[in-house]
Design an enzyme around this catalytic site. Sequence first.
Site, PDB file in Angstrom:
ATOM      1  N   LYS A   1       0.851  -1.193   0.000  1.00 11.73           N
ATOM      2  CA  LYS A   1       0.000   0.000   0.000  1.00 11.73           C
ATOM      3  C   LYS A   1       0.890   1.248   0.000  1.00 11.73           C
ATOM      4  O   LYS A   1       1.769   1.399   0.855  1.00 11.73           O
ATOM      5  CB  LYS A   1      -0.840  -0.007   1.275  1.00 11.73           C
ATOM      6  N   VAL A   2       0.637   2.139  -0.953  1.00  8.63           N
ATOM      7  CA  VAL A   2       1.452   3.352  -1.103  1.00  8.63           C
ATOM      8  C   VAL A   2       0.502   4.556  -1.068  1.00  8.63           C
ATOM      9  O   VAL A   2      -0.472   4.599  -1.837  1.00  8.63           O
ATOM     10  CB  VAL A   2       2.182   3.343  -2.479  1.00  8.63           C
TER      11      VAL A   2
END
Length: 310
Positions: free
Chosen positions: A126-127
């Site tokens: 997750k960014v």
Amino acid sequence: MFTINDLSAALIQRRRAMEIINATPDGKKLTHPAAHAPRIFADTATIDEIRPLKEAGIINGVTTNPTLLKKAGAKSWNEAKEILTAILKLMHPLPVSLELTKTEPDEMVKQAEELRALGPENSIIKVATGGYQALETPCDPFTGLKVLHKLWERDIKTNATLIFNSTQAFWAANAGATYVSPFMGRLADYMYKNDQPELPPGNSLYSIIDHKNAKGDQFVSNTEYVASGGARKDAGVRLVREIMAIFANYDIHSEVIAASVRNPVQLTEVLLAGADILTVPADVLGTVSEHPLSDKGMVSFDTDAKVFST
Ligand code: G3P
């Protein structure tokens, strides 16, 4: 007001190009009626909440973030990794999103490799798409997009998070994100607090949260069904619908995760909007098969059925 055209045909075509969720095993005559159903993820890092949902077969993945890990009891990076490893193992082969905590691109890529190693087959990195300029030490605003692209180049699956408009979703997909997560619930909360609610009542996002149960601590769910008339008015669902339209226009295959779903009415509305995936907190998932009239009906059927027990 600008309205998004009916997307049903384009969305059905898009779903058909996506992976089948409920496959029918060879040799079975009764094919599964919801082969192209959306995936449902549990939005929690608490393993005791995930286990029963997994056992009940109602989730196809999990999403976590630093706040959820802290809530699950993690007090250090090592404890966070232990919790994530346990979730990856429990959910395998289903996807689990693990969020980066670093904010410098090279360190982020290194941390992504570290997190991928916890579950090479089902970890999704997750960014945060944006927000880097708001940090104590402001960073390059394109940090998220750069890292999404670098991870795509390394064949690492990503979930672009903290998305609040369709432009962010488009650029994240363009950078190579596997999933994009519009935070429709937070957007709706924000609008509820900061915007003039539209009247008369009927829009779930502005009215459901005023309705409590007898104990005063839970939302009464599914009693105020508003369907798409409400969906057109609420910012969170509208965002999901806009992203679905843009992705259908350009045959973009990044999957759209409607995130931070607050109640079953929002859940219904994002299903109507055609979201690919819904990530939902465990307490909301716990209510999806409930309705006060189901309780009433069940009690009366059970009472009447007693006559057949002799
Ligand atoms: O997956 C998104 C989610 O974790 C954010 O949810 O409830 O903190 O707005 P929430």
